[in-house]
Motif scaffolding. Structure first.
Motif, PDB file in Angstrom:
ATOM      1  N   TYR A  59     -12.828 -24.713  -8.504  1.00 24.74           N
ATOM      2  CA  TYR A  59     -13.670 -24.235  -7.415  1.00 24.74           C
ATOM      3  C   TYR A  59     -13.577 -25.178  -6.214  1.00 24.74           C
ATOM      4  N   ASP A  60     -13.627 -26.485  -6.466  1.00 22.91           N
ATOM      5  CA  ASP A  60     -13.554 -27.461  -5.364  1.00 22.91           C
ATOM      6  C   ASP A  60     -12.250 -27.334  -4.590  1.00 22.91           C
ATOM      7  N   GLN A  61     -11.155 -27.167  -5.291  1.00 20.39           N
ATOM      8  CA  GLN A  61      -9.862 -27.001  -4.621  1.00 20.39           C
ATOM      9  C   GLN A  61      -9.851 -25.734  -3.773  1.00 20.39           C
ATOM     10  N   ILE A  62     -10.430 -24.663  -4.299  1.00 18.70           N
ATOM     11  CA  ILE A  62     -10.448 -23.387  -3.575  1.00 18.70           C
ATOM     12  C   ILE A  62     -11.345 -23.476  -2.352  1.00 18.70           C
ATOM     13  N   VAL A  63     -12.515 -24.097  -2.493  1.00 18.19           N
ATOM     14  CA  VAL A  63     -13.424 -24.264  -1.358  1.00 18.19           C
ATOM     15  C   VAL A  63     -12.706 -24.984  -0.214  1.00 18.19           C
ATOM     16  N   LYS A  64     -11.964 -26.018  -0.544  1.00 15.19           N
ATOM     17  CA  LYS A  64     -11.252 -26.791   0.484  1.00 15.19           C
ATOM     18  C   LYS A  64     -10.115 -25.996   1.113  1.00 15.19           C
ATOM     19  N   GLU A  65      -9.376 -25.270   0.293  1.00 16.25           N
ATOM     20  CA  GLU A  65      -8.207 -24.553   0.807  1.00 16.25           C
ATOM     21  C   GLU A  65      -8.568 -23.254   1.515  1.00 16.25           C
ATOM     22  N   VAL A  66      -9.509 -22.507   0.961  1.00 20.90           N
ATOM     23  CA  VAL A  66      -9.812 -21.172   1.471  1.00 20.90           C
ATOM     24  C   VAL A  66     -11.057 -21.160   2.359  1.00 20.90           C
ATOM     25  N   GLU A  67     -11.894 -22.177   2.195  1.00 17.24           N
ATOM     26  CA  GLU A  67     -13.127 -22.287   2.982  1.00 17.24           C
ATOM     27  C   GLU A  67     -14.072 -21.114   2.745  1.00 17.24           C
ATOM     28  N   ILE A  68     -14.352 -20.845   1.457  1.00 17.80           N
ATOM     29  CA  ILE A  68     -15.374 -19.867   1.092  1.00 17.80           C
ATOM     30  C   ILE A  68     -16.367 -20.547   0.164  1.00 17.80           C
ATOM     31  N   SER A  69     -17.493 -19.910  -0.042  1.00 19.32           N
ATOM     32  CA  SER A  69     -18.557 -20.513  -0.841  1.00 19.32           C
ATOM     33  C   SER A  69     -18.245 -20.452  -2.328  1.00 19.32           C
ATOM     34  N   THR A  70     -18.870 -21.362  -3.063  1.00 24.51           N
ATOM     35  CA  THR A  70     -18.718 -21.338  -4.515  1.00 24.51           C
ATOM     36  C   THR A  70     -19.349 -20.071  -5.093  1.00 24.51           C
ATOM     37  N   ALA A  71     -20.380 -19.533  -4.428  1.00 24.49           N
ATOM     38  CA  ALA A  71     -20.993 -18.277  -4.900  1.00 24.49           C
ATOM     39  C   ALA A  71     -19.973 -17.136  -4.841  1.00 24.49           C
ATOM     40  N   THR A  72     -19.191 -17.081  -3.764  1.00 22.03           N
ATOM     41  CA  THR A  72     -18.170 -16.040  -3.644  1.00 22.03           C
ATOM     42  C   THR A  72     -17.064 -16.255  -4.673  1.00 22.03           C
ATOM     43  N   ILE A  73     -16.681 -17.495  -4.865  1.00 21.64           N
ATOM     44  CA  ILE A  73     -15.656 -17.801  -5.870  1.00 21.64           C
ATOM     45  C   ILE A  73     -16.153 -17.392  -7.253  1.00 21.64           C
ATOM     46  N   SER A  74     -17.416 -17.657  -7.537  1.00 16.02           N
ATOM     47  CA  SER A  74     -18.001 -17.287  -8.822  1.00 16.02           C
ATOM     48  C   SER A  74     -17.973 -15.773  -9.020  1.00 16.02           C
ATOM     49  N   ARG A  75     -18.278 -15.014  -7.975  1.00 22.06           N
ATOM     50  CA  ARG A  75     -18.232 -13.559  -8.061  1.00 22.06           C
ATOM     51  C   ARG A  75     -16.808 -13.087  -8.344  1.00 22.06           C
ATOM     52  N   ILE A  76     -15.838 -13.675  -7.651  1.00 21.41           N
ATOM     53  CA  ILE A  76     -14.433 -13.319  -7.867  1.00 21.41           C
ATOM     54  C   ILE A  76     -14.033 -13.643  -9.301  1.00 21.41           C
ATOM     55  N   ASN A  77     -14.471 -14.803  -9.783  1.00 26.68           N
ATOM     56  CA  ASN A  77     -14.142 -15.202 -11.148  1.00 26.68           C
ATOM     57  C   ASN A  77     -14.747 -14.234 -12.166  1.00 26.68           C
ATOM     58  N   ARG A  78     -15.972 -13.758 -11.914  1.00 21.88           N
ATOM     59  CA  ARG A  78     -16.575 -12.755 -12.804  1.00 21.88           C
ATOM     60  C   ARG A  78     -15.746 -11.471 -12.809  1.00 21.88           C
ATOM     61  N   CYS A  79     -15.248 -11.087 -11.636  1.00 18.97           N
ATOM     62  CA  CYS A  79     -14.390  -9.900 -11.572  1.00 18.97           C
ATOM     63  C   CYS A  79     -13.120 -10.104 -12.378  1.00 18.97           C
ATOM     64  N   ILE A  80     -12.558 -11.287 -12.282  1.00 10.42           N
ATOM     65  CA  ILE A  80     -11.339 -11.595 -13.037  1.00 10.42           C
ATOM     66  C   ILE A  80     -11.632 -11.567 -14.542  1.00 10.42           C
ATOM     67  N   GLN A  81     -12.745 -12.162 -14.940  1.00 12.65           N
ATOM     68  CA  GLN A  81     -13.078 -12.268 -16.362  1.00 12.65           C
ATOM     69  C   GLN A  81     -13.569 -10.947 -16.965  1.00 12.65           C
ATOM     70  N   TYR A  82     -14.376 -10.195 -16.210  1.00 10.47           N
ATOM     71  CA  TYR A  82     -15.068  -9.043 -16.804  1.00 10.47           C
ATOM     72  C   TYR A  82     -14.863  -7.739 -16.039  1.00 10.47           C
ATOM     73  N   GLY A  83     -14.060  -7.768 -14.997  1.00 10.57           N
ATOM     74  CA  GLY A  83     -13.883  -6.587 -14.158  1.00 10.57           C
ATOM     75  C   GLY A  83     -12.849  -5.619 -14.691  1.00 10.57           C
TER      76      GLY A  83
END
Length: 104
Positions: A59-83
């Protein structure tokens, strides 16, 4: 049953329109007409974050590279895991196509 409710003739027509696009330039033209710049930027960032998550980035690497919130990353990760598997399908196809594009 909730899955069926998101399907509609209008959404089907939109998806058929997207599937009819034949180049990146056509995609730019269509999506710039369809979306605000913020919407397009947000979708691009989400897709980039999904790709990085699937590649094992933190998440930290993504926040730095993409400049989005950890909340958004968490939502994306839920989609990847359970979508529905949409991110994986598209990203796998792109990864398979990229080696061929680099050779050309």
């Amino acid at each position: 049953m909730a899955q069926k409710s998101r399907k509609s003739e209008a959404t089907d027509a939109l998806f058929r329109a997207v599937l009819s696009l034949q180049s990146v330039e056509e995609c730019y033209a269509f999506f710039e007409d369809l979306c605000t710049m913020k919407e397009l930027s947000d979708m691009s960032q989400r897709f980039q974050a999904a790709r990085l998550l699937l590649q094992g980035s933190t998440y930290d690497q993504i926040v730095k590279e993409v400049e989005i919130s950890t909340a958004t990353i968490s939502r994306i990760n839920r989609c990847i895991q359970y979508g529905e598997g949409g991110y994986q399908t598209v990203i796998e196809r792109l990864e398979q196509a990229e080696p061929n594009e680099k050779k050309a």
